[in-house]
Design a protein around this motif. Structure first.
Motif, mmCIF file in Angstrom:
data_model
loop_
_atom_site.group_PDB
_atom_site.id
_atom_site.type_symbol
_atom_site.label_atom_id
_atom_site.label_comp_id
_atom_site.label_asym_id
_atom_site.label_seq_id
_atom_site.Cartn_x
_atom_site.Cartn_y
_atom_site.Cartn_z
ATOM 1 N N MET A 213 35.949 36.894 30.176
ATOM 2 C CA MET A 213 35.072 35.918 30.817
ATOM 3 C C MET A 213 33.675 35.965 30.205
ATOM 4 O O MET A 213 33.271 36.972 29.626
ATOM 5 C CB MET A 213 34.968 36.191 32.323
ATOM 6 N N ASP A 217 29.458 34.114 33.950
ATOM 7 C CA ASP A 217 30.489 33.971 34.979
ATOM 8 C C ASP A 217 30.839 35.323 35.595
ATOM 9 O O ASP A 217 31.080 35.422 36.806
ATOM 10 C CB ASP A 217 31.741 33.321 34.397
ATOM 11 N N ARG A 221 30.436 36.112 39.491
ATOM 12 C CA ARG A 221 31.661 36.505 40.194
ATOM 13 C C ARG A 221 31.476 37.878 40.829
ATOM 14 O O ARG A 221 31.874 38.109 41.991
ATOM 15 C CB ARG A 221 32.820 36.515 39.200
#
Length: 397
Positions: A213, A217, A221
């Motif tokens: 990722m 992000d 997250r």
């Protein structure tokens, strides 16, 4: 931001300036800047005028923003470079690490303050230093929030102390408030450290690392996941909706719960002020010698300290800070902040450059004489002016 879960009685630690120790302290401070905080270069501006004010014997408070653990070490280095006999007001907790550390701090002109209560010893010491022409460093934000480009609301204590001093200065002496903007920029090589550091953070909460990722992000997250854990821990279930709304809700609910038990202070309006008010009340109860709490009550009081700590943590995260402008430095600041909250202290894996700008000093004596500051309520007006000036400096660093 460090957990304050103790019931130690407070002992004021005055400054004990030891001239013979100062060269040793400055040398040790440079090593700390280099080895611990990885400051490879310190760029400064505007300190020549401060030296002139101090040479005249005026009362001078330097008020920097407070975004990094290296802040006081940078200011101490500036004092050495510019021949400024800086004194510092510092949180009591740094003196409670060890007696040796406390001795060294006091020798360098640092004195303690209990941020959670009316510490008259610290206030009187600050005023005496200023009246005797000793420049003082105070951090009006109070806590370290790790967002270098945004200020948290400033406390009025800095302005209040200087206004009291201004009214007591002899003819010819003036009181000055100097806004100091500080910013730390990461070396571009820090980007290569993000994947491994984020993997450790993900592993810390029991997640399988997701190195495929994007860094942005993964940070968002991870932040949402940690927030869900805190919401479940204290509220019984994870929240939903925009990140900033969830952070605000968690902070407010935790503070309301603790205030419902211990009462609220009508003078405390911002989350940090409300947190300090509750820490003061809880610690006062923990240290009650006439009616000492039972072991069960002690456990409950410590749990309430954990609640207000979590409330301050939630307040300290700005939901749109990274989303607004996901730069390398904001990534670095946020990863460091997450490391501190999960591992107790952040990593400094690559070098950084510290930028320090002393803004135009505010002539508080003149502002009082010309009516720019009211006789009553002047601390609020002066604090607002300081906040405006600090924001202007941070915008151009």
């Amino acid at each position: 931001m460090r957990r304050l879960r103790n019931d130690l009685p407070y002992t004021f630690r005055p400054p004990i300036w030891r001239s013979w120790f100062r060269p040793i302290g400055l040398w040790a401070n440079r090593r700390i800047l280099d080895r611990k905080y990885r400051i490879s270069k310190l760029e400064e501006e505007g300190f020549e005028l401060i030296h002139e004010l101090v040479e005249r014997g005026d009362a001078v408070i330097l008020a920097p923003n407070h975004a990094d653990h290296a802040d006081p070490h940078v200011m101490l280095e500036m004092g050495g470079r510019c021949r400024l006999p800086l004194h510092f007001m510092a949180a009591r907790e740094v003196f409670e690490i060890s007696d040796r550390a406390a001795w060294a701090l006091q020798s360098m002109g640092v004195f303690s303050v209990d941020r959670d209560g009316p510490d008259m010893s610290a206030i009187k010491t600050a005023m005496n230093l200023l009246q005797n022409g000793k420049p003082l460093v105070m951090y009006p934000e109070g806590e370290i929030y790790h967002h270098h480009e945004r200020l948290d609301p400033l406390h009025e204590g800095v302005a209040s102390i200087l206004l009291k001093v201004a009214s007591k200065l002899p003819e010819g002496k003036r009181a000055w408030l100097v806004p100091v903007g500080m910013r730390f920029r990461h070396d571009p090589s820090v980007e290569a450290t993000f994947p491994e550091r984020l993997s450790r953070l993900e592993d810390r909460i029991g997640w399988t690392p997701k190195p495929s990722m994007s860094v942005n992000d993964r940070i968002l997250r991870l932040g949402s996941g940690i927030l869900s854990l805190k919401e479940t821990e204290f509220l019984g279930e994870a929240g939903s909706g925009p990140l900033q709304d969830r952070l605000t809700t968690l902070c407010e609910k935790l503070l309301e719960e603790v205030e419902g038990k211990h009462g609220s202070d009508p003078r405390a309006t911002t989350p940090p002020e409300r947190v300090r008010a509750q820490r003061y009340r809880i610690r006062k109860r923990l240290l009650d010698e006439k009616e000492p709490p039972s072991e069960q009550q002690r456990m409950e009081l410590f749990d309430d300290l954990d609640r207000v700590f979590a409330a301050l943590q939630a307040h300290s995260y700005i939901g749109d800070y990274l989303l607004e402008n996901p730069t390398l430095d904001r990534h670095g600041e946020t990863v460091m902040k997450l490391e501190e909250d999960l591992f107790d202290f952040p990593e400094y894996p690559t070098t950084r450059i510290a930028h320090v700008i002393a803004g135009e000093p505010l002539n508080v004596s003149q502002m009082l004489a010309e009516g720019e500051l009211p006789a009553k309520g002047g601390a609020g007006v002066l604090t607002a002016t300081l906040e405006e000036r600090l924001n202007q400096i941070l915008a151009k660093i």
